[in-house]
Design a protein around this motif. Structure first.
Motif: not given
Length: 259
Positions: A196-204
């Motif tokens: 989830e942390a990586t997903a947030r970075e990708l979206v950001a």
């Protein structure tokens, strides 16, 4: 991630290749075979623990050669079988075991390979099955082939480098012939929180490029990007909605004169 695998060990192909040829090691495994000497791992070791401790653990900045993108499958030249091309590639004529050994060494010099990738290359070169099995088993014994270490390094590199989630990573490893149990163990390095942390970075990183589109289109585009990288639908939608809400709150704050 819990560990990194040091693929610099493949710089020692020549020394290991000599042992793989059976010139100085008998049937029983010795300290040289496993890469251990005095209880400490050496580069080039074949044991799984040696692969784990031989590398370094660190941040996301380091990339491993051969894992930023999927390593290429054996090239067209590896599917041919003319005597002239064999000579050009340095393959010994005649003896299928020596030919198999030369083919595998050449392929491993470029990037780590799974046993199945090498087996496929030997089959394309019409190496007899018994000769291929002899060479592949010997290479596996001395550590030149290590599917477990390959899977660990693949997961780490592709997750940090491309942001791939467990589902996508598992699919890639299956296409390379890695055993299901080894895949499960490798992707277990990632947990839901890290995904989830990586997903947030990708979206950001992608959020700004979608500005100007309506909210539903942005939601679909960003969630679709995460889905293609293997993220579960529920997680993808939750992460994207939260990012859009936070962006809206920040915009409202700035419009109201906030600093």
């Amino acid at each position: 991630m819990t560990r990194r695998t040091d693929w610099a060990e493949y710089a020692h192909l020549d020394a290991l290749a000599e042992r793989a040829g059976g010139q100085d090691v008998g049937p029983a495994r010795t300290a040289d075979d496993t890469g251990y000497e005095g209880g400490e791992p050496r580069r080039g070791g074949g044991a799984r623990d040696g692969a784990r401790t031989g590398g370094t653990r660190g941040g996301r900045g380091r990339r491993r050669r051969g894992f930023g993108e999927p390593p290429g499958e054996p090239s067209a030249e590896d599917g041919g079988a003319s005597s002239s091309s064999r000579a050009e590639q340095g393959e010994p004529p005649g003896d299928p075991v020596e030919r198999a050994r030369a083919i595998c060494l050449r392929l491993l010099t470029g990037t780590p390979r799974t046993r199945k990738q090498l087996a496929d290359a030997l089959r394309k070169r019409e190496i007899p099955d018994d000769a291929a099995e002899e060479v592949l088993s010997r290479f596996e014994e001395v550590g030149l082939i290590n599917d477990s270490a390959f899977a660990d390094a693949w997961v780490e590199s592709r997750h940090h480098g491309r942001g791939l989630a467990r589902r996508a990573l598992a699919q890639e490893l299956r296409t390379k012939g890695v055993d299901s149990a080894l895949i499960e163990e490798a992707v277990a390095q990632l947990d839901s929180d890290q995904e989830e942390a990586t997903a947030r970075e990708l979206v950001a990183r992608k959020l700004r490029t979608t500005r100007g589109l309506d909210r539903d289109k942005r939601l679909r585009r960003l969630a679709g990007m995460l889905a293609r990288k293997g993220y579960p639908e529920g997680m993808a939608l939750r992460v994207v909605r939260q990012a859009l809400e936070e962006e809206g709150e920040e915009t409202d704050f700035l419009d109201e004169g906030g600093i």
